[in-house]
Design an enzyme around this catalytic site. Structure first.
Site, short mmCIF file in Angstrom:
data_model
loop_
_atom_site.label_atom_id
_atom_site.label_comp_id
_atom_site.label_asym_id
_atom_site.label_seq_id
_atom_site.Cartn_x
_atom_site.Cartn_y
_atom_site.Cartn_z
CG ASP A 17 -2.03 0.99 1.12
OD1 ASP A 17 -2.41 1.36 -0.02
OD2 ASP A 17 -2.55 1.43 2.17
CG HIS A 34 -0.74 2.16 -9.26
ND1 HIS A 34 -0.87 1.80 -7.94
CD2 HIS A 34 -1.86 2.89 -9.55
CE1 HIS A 34 -2.02 2.27 -7.46
NE2 HIS A 34 -2.63 2.95 -8.42
CG LEU A 128 9.54 -16.71 -4.02
CD1 LEU A 128 9.73 -16.63 -2.50
CD2 LEU A 128 9.74 -15.32 -4.61
C1 IPE Z 1 -5.34 -2.73 -0.14
O1 IPE Z 1 -5.06 -1.39 -0.27
C2 IPE Z 1 -5.36 -3.39 -1.49
C3 IPE Z 1 -4.08 -3.49 -2.16
C4 IPE Z 1 -2.91 -3.14 -1.70
C5 IPE Z 1 -4.13 -4.08 -3.47
P1 IPE Z 1 -6.22 -0.29 -0.36
O2 IPE Z 1 -5.54 1.00 -0.55
O3 IPE Z 1 -7.22 -0.67 -1.39
O4 IPE Z 1 -6.89 -0.39 1.08
P2 IPE Z 1 -7.80 0.67 1.85
O5 IPE Z 1 -8.85 1.13 0.89
O6 IPE Z 1 -6.93 1.80 2.28
O7 IPE Z 1 -8.33 -0.08 3.03
C1 IPE Z 2 -1.79 0.22 -3.31
O1 IPE Z 2 -1.50 1.58 -3.36
C2 IPE Z 2 -1.95 -0.37 -4.67
C3 IPE Z 2 -3.34 -0.72 -5.02
C4 IPE Z 2 -4.36 -0.65 -4.22
C5 IPE Z 2 -3.57 -1.16 -6.38
P1 IPE Z 2 -2.64 2.67 -3.31
O2 IPE Z 2 -3.02 3.02 -4.70
O3 IPE Z 2 -3.76 2.21 -2.44
O4 IPE Z 2 -1.88 3.86 -2.63
P2 IPE Z 2 -2.47 4.91 -1.60
O5 IPE Z 2 -2.98 4.13 -0.41
O6 IPE Z 2 -3.57 5.65 -2.30
O7 IPE Z 2 -1.31 5.78 -1.25
MG MG Z 3 -4.13 2.43 -0.46
#
Ligand code: IPE
Ligand code: IPE
Ligand code: MG
Length: 244
Positions: A17, A34, A128
């Protein structure tokens, strides 16, 4: 199945995240975050292979991520397709077996084909296992497992459910890391994380480097996993802890 070095978790799971915030801090579009996240994953896979971790499970796209702006969702799908084509040869050389866990039914036919191809191309690799949770939700997994057992008229038990879930091919995660500072599960591995050691890092996923991984592993190595038993029981050689 060969074992990992002492103090190294057999199975690490990661909620990757923080990509969006990483980009926002640099006045860049979220998709740039991303993209950098894919780089970070490549580095992390290499580091896990080098340290003798046997299974790495990453959360790449959740059941709920479809609710993001349309251009971000399509950008993420495109990124996944391109990353597969680019990364599979090197992953294969490094002995990485790719497995995708999640609901494939709502993915495009092209994407489903790409996932299957990547799995087939790496199926024999043994160093892995890299599980990529894509269009995955812990609730979806429990529900689909129960539904498939019911459809076959089989009894629903802890072990039959476990066997019908998307992660039946690997033992449960020993260490579950979430980067990006949030302290929640967000529908990841609800069943399998029952006894995982949790580790939360404030680093945003693109900044989660080898040193940060080593810190998480060192923290894990200092934990006492009791699985419901007492410390005294664990210290007695006669009563080894029950392992997941
Ligand atoms: C969790 O992150 C999903 C992934 C890392 C793919 P999110 O960014 O979607 O989670 P929330 O919305 O903050 O809980
Ligand atoms: C996690 O990073 C990746 C996915 C959920 C695909 P985020 O896109 O949720 O990044 P933040 O939480 O907005 O910084
Ligand atoms: Mg996120």
């Amino acid at each position: 199945m060969s074992t990992e070095p002492a103090g190294i978790p057999h199975h690490i799971a990661i909620v990757m995240d923080g990509n969006g915030r990483w980009a926002k801090r640099r006045f860049m579009p979220r998709l740039a975050g991303h993209r950098q996240g894919v780089e970070s994953l490549r580095r992390c896979v290499r580091a896990c292979v080098a340290r003798g971790v046997r299974v790495l499970t990453v959360f790449a796209f959740s059941s709920e991520n479809w609710n993001r702006p349309q251009d971000e969702v399509s950008g993420l799908m495109e990124l996944m397709g391109k990353a597969l084509v680019r990364e599979v040869p090197q992953l294969s050389q490094d002995g990485v077996r790719l497995c995708f866990v999640g609901d494939r039914a709502s993915l495009s036919a092209g994407m489903r084909g790409a996932l299957e191809q990547a799995e087939a191309a790496t199926a024999a690799n043994q160093r892995l296992t890299l599980n990529v949770c894509f269009n995955y939700g812990g609730r979806w997994d429990i529900a689909q497992a129960a539904a498939s057992l019911a459809a076959r008229g089989e009894p629903i038990t802890e072990s039959s459910l476990h066997g019908a879930m998307g992660m039946a091919h690997v033992p449960d995660p020993d260490l579950l890391i979430r980067t990006g500072g949030e302290k929640r599960i967000s529908n990841f591995l609800l069943w399998q994380a029952a006894y995982s050691e949790l580790y939360f890092s404030d680093r945003l996923w693109p900044d989660f480097d080898e040193a940060a991984l080593d810190e998480a592993i060192a923290d894990y190595a200092g934990r006492e996993r009791r699985f419901g038993q007492t410390s005294e029981q664990l210290q007695s050689a006669q009563q080894p802890p029950l392992r997941a």
